[in-house]
Design an enzyme around this catalytic site. Structure first.
Site, short mmCIF file in Angstrom:
data_model
loop_
_atom_site.label_atom_id
_atom_site.label_comp_id
_atom_site.label_asym_id
_atom_site.label_seq_id
_atom_site.Cartn_x
_atom_site.Cartn_y
_atom_site.Cartn_z
CG LEU A 1 -1.70 -1.29 1.47
CD1 LEU A 1 -2.62 -1.12 2.68
CD2 LEU A 1 -2.49 -1.70 0.23
CB ALA A 2 2.94 2.68 -2.08
NE ARG B 1 31.65 16.46 -14.29
CZ ARG B 1 30.95 16.94 -15.32
NH1 ARG B 1 29.79 16.41 -15.66
NH2 ARG B 1 31.41 17.96 -16.02
N GLY C 1 -8.21 5.65 2.97
CA GLY C 1 -7.83 4.73 4.04
C GLY C 1 -7.26 3.42 3.53
CB THR C 2 -5.06 0.95 5.22
OG1 THR C 2 -5.80 1.05 6.45
CG2 THR C 2 -3.79 1.76 5.38
CE LYS D 1 4.05 7.47 4.45
NZ LYS D 1 3.38 7.37 5.77
CB SER E 1 52.34 23.25 -16.60
OG SER E 1 52.89 22.23 -15.82
CD GLU F 1 -5.24 2.46 13.36
OE1 GLU F 1 -4.31 3.26 13.12
OE2 GLU F 1 -5.07 1.23 13.39
NE ARG G 1 1.03 11.10 9.86
CZ ARG G 1 0.66 9.90 10.32
NH1 ARG G 1 0.74 9.65 11.61
NH2 ARG G 1 0.23 8.97 9.49
C1 UD1 Z 1 -1.23 2.09 9.95
C2 UD1 Z 1 -2.21 1.19 10.71
C3 UD1 Z 1 -1.77 1.10 12.16
C4 UD1 Z 1 -0.35 0.57 12.25
C5 UD1 Z 1 0.60 1.43 11.39
C6 UD1 Z 1 1.94 0.76 11.30
C7 UD1 Z 1 -4.41 1.48 9.65
C8 UD1 Z 1 -5.73 2.12 9.75
N1 UD1 Z 1 -3.53 1.73 10.63
O1 UD1 Z 1 -1.33 3.38 10.48
O2 UD1 Z 1 -2.61 0.23 12.89
O3 UD1 Z 1 0.09 0.58 13.59
O4 UD1 Z 1 0.08 1.54 10.05
O5 UD1 Z 1 2.87 1.58 10.66
O6 UD1 Z 1 -4.16 0.78 8.70
N2 UD1 Z 1 -2.30 4.11 2.25
C9 UD1 Z 1 -2.87 3.97 1.01
N3 UD1 Z 1 -4.08 4.50 0.79
C10 UD1 Z 1 -4.77 5.18 1.73
C11 UD1 Z 1 -4.17 5.33 3.00
C12 UD1 Z 1 -2.93 4.78 3.24
O7 UD1 Z 1 -2.28 3.36 0.13
O8 UD1 Z 1 -5.87 5.63 1.44
C13 UD1 Z 1 -0.96 3.55 2.48
C14 UD1 Z 1 0.06 4.60 2.86
O9 UD1 Z 1 0.72 5.08 1.71
C15 UD1 Z 1 0.99 3.86 3.80
C16 UD1 Z 1 0.15 2.74 4.37
O10 UD1 Z 1 -1.01 2.67 3.56
O11 UD1 Z 1 2.09 3.31 3.10
C17 UD1 Z 1 -0.26 3.01 5.82
O12 UD1 Z 1 -0.96 4.24 5.88
P1 UD1 Z 1 -0.65 5.30 7.01
O13 UD1 Z 1 -1.53 6.47 6.80
O14 UD1 Z 1 0.80 5.55 7.09
O15 UD1 Z 1 -1.16 4.50 8.29
P2 UD1 Z 1 -0.72 4.70 9.79
O16 UD1 Z 1 -1.43 5.86 10.36
O17 UD1 Z 1 0.74 4.69 9.91
CA CA Z 2 2.44 4.69 8.44
#
Ligand code: UD1
Ligand code: CA
Length: 465
Positions: A9-10, A335, A81-82, A23, A407, A157, A16
């Site tokens: 998931l990226a 280089r 969201g994830t 990121k 030189s 969370e 932040r």
């Molecule tokens: C998440 C977890 C948390 C865990 C932590 C570990 C959830 C809700 N929470 O929180 O329990 O302790 O990771 O590091 O999953 N992403 C997407 N699409 C989105 C949102 C996020 O692809 O819509 C990706 C982000 O790019 C990231 C990953 O998911 O790589 C996690 O998202 P992030 O927002 O960093 O979650 P945390 O708040 O760190």
């Molecule tokens: Ca994270």
């Protein structure tokens, strides 16, 4: 651990980080964070990898495509969201049996840990397994709420947690192994009525548990779960990765004088008896051969150094090759496809760009050699410059074997100096110098007798009074 699928998931913006760069492209030791995740997956034997991109999708996709062939990219239009990110991959997931889901911002997870997670998942017959860790300071992470026996009941969370739940020190890494069928059937049940208004993947834990499915947690080393959400965590992850890589090379016969100030990237290769001084960077696809010494304050990027190469301090070598026994610096810049053959020498305040310098040839001081081919056993005098650019195009210079370039010679390219030829110091060489000849291209000196006294007289100064 052969043949598992994984989904990275990226898509998140990484608010932040306060950055225009997505990121997962923020570098650690010269490689984007997502490099570490993808290469750990590959190393663990993941046979099929999907990546969900969104924020900066073009940039992230082109990076991934360029370096990790066969990785499937999926776009999450809006980052909700994830759980929503995983939903984006529904059709990619369907038909698969199990999948590892992990965030692109956890670069420290080891390949061996990923294999162990899959192994444990398979052996236990669980429906979902998550990697967790006990942290001194669990803040920012989801907390693991345990149920009966070894089962996990929920992940909460931090922003939604009660004070009692916040006191839990076991955190969710964001790395999971799922059975795909229940994952896909329960995903639509994930809602977004929580503190952040997001679809949390972590809600699946309680949905699984409530549906009588088994969720296990596998505890791993706290360092491995570090999630990078801000620049400080990025710095901590860099530090941890740096220590890990430096230790790896020390165990293989490399001396690193100060491991805190040596920065070796994950794609670099060091041979036995290499010595790295403080403030050295060895990045990209660099390689340093047996017995070579890299002096302080030096940057090697995509640089290949042979054996027994001696690099004084304060050098930069980028995209170039330096063969066995060659010497560099101090203050040399090599280089853009430069090649220093065996025992060649580029010394103090010397820049070598896109040129080859033959065996035992010396460029000891204050020179710019660009787009040139220099033969063997030639000496290039201090202050020699190849004038390779006419304002529009670059032109080549050829210098043969056994030459002596005086030189302060300006070599106005395109130009050729034959084998065994000389140029007179201070010459501007605009025409080819045949083999064995002396090229002289400078104004003849004349001395004006008694000049100083006459000048003083003219100014009304009287000497000797
Ligand atoms: C998440 C977890 C948390 C865990 C932590 C570990 C959830 C809700 N929470 O929180 O329990 O302790 O990771 O590091 O999953 N992403 C997407 N699409 C989105 C949102 C996020 O692809 O819509 C990706 C982000 O790019 C990231 C990953 O998911 O790589 C996690 O998202 P992030 O927002 O960093 O979650 P945390 O708040 O760190
Ligand atoms: Ca994270």
């Amino acid at each position: 651990m052969a043949g598992f699928s994984s989904l990275v998931l990226a898509a998140g913006k990484g608010k932040r980080m306060k950055s225009s760069l997505p990121k997962v492209l923020h570098p650690i030791l010269g490689e984007p964070m997502i490099y570490y995740v993808l290469s750990s997956l590959r190393e663990a034997g993941s046979s099929s990898i999907g990546v969900v991109v969104g924020h900066g999708a073009e940039q992230v996709s082109s990076y991934v495509r360029g370096l990790f062939e066969g990785v499937e990219l999926m776009v999450q239009g809006e980052q909700r969201g994830t759980a929503d990110a995983v939903r984006t991959a529904s059709s990619w997931l369907s038909g698969r049996e199990e999948v590892v889901v992990l965030p692109g911002d956890a670069p420290l997870v080891r390949s061996s840990t990923l294999s162990r997670a899959v192994e444990r998942f398979r052996a236990s017959g669980a429906d979902m397994l998550l990697l967790s860790a006990e942290l001194e300071d669990p803040s920012g992470y989801g907390r693991v709420v345990r149920g009966e026996g070894e089962l996990v009941r929920a992940v909460v969370e931090e922003k939604d947690a009660s004070p009692e739940q916040r006191a839990i020190r076991e955190v969710n890494s964001g790395i999971y192994v799922f059975k795909v069928e229940p994952l896909l059937s329960l995903l639509p049940r994930v809602g977004c009525s929580n503190a952040q208004g997001e679809y949390y993947l972590t809600d699946l834990v309680s949905l699984f548990a409530e549906g009588g499915l088994r969720v296990l947690a596998l505890q791993v080393d706290g360092e491995e779960v570090l999630g990078v959400n801000d620049r400080w965590q990025l710095a901590l992850a860099s530090r941890a990765m740096q220590r890990r890589i430096n230790r790896f090379w020390c165990e293989r016969g490399v001396s690193i004088e100060d491991p805190d100030s040596a920065f070796v990237g994950p794609r670099a290769v060091l041979e036995e008896d290499v010595r790295l001084s403080p403030f050295v960077y060895v990045l990209g696809r660099s390689a340093v051969g047996e017995g070579s010494f890299v002096g302080p304050n030096t940057l090697l990027r995509d640089a290949v150094l042979g054996r027994r190469v001696f690099v004084h301090g304060f050098c930069v070598v980028e995209g170039s090759t330096v063969c066995d026994g060659a010497r560099l610096g101090p203050f040399a810049y090599v280089r853009d496809g430069a090649l220093l053959e065996e025992e060649a020498f580029a010394g103090r305040f010397v820049e070598i760009k896109g040129s080859s310098i033959g065996k035992r040839t010396k460029v000891p001081h204050l020179s710019y050699i660009g787009d040139a081919t220099v033969g063997c056993d030639t000496n290039i005098g201090a202050g020699t410059i190849t004038c390779n650019f006419d304002g529009q195009r670059k032109h080549p210079t050829r210098i043969g074997d056994n030459c002596f370039i005086g030189s302060d010679t300006m070599l106005v390219a395109p130009v050729e100096v034959g084998d065994g030829a000389y140029t007179a110091a201070g010459s501007v060489i605009t025409e080819d110098v045949p083999p064995g000849a002396l090229g002289v291209g400078r104004a003849r000196q004349r001395n004006i007798a008694d000049w100083a006294r006459r000048r003083a007289l003219a100014r009304g100064e009287r000497k000797g009074d």
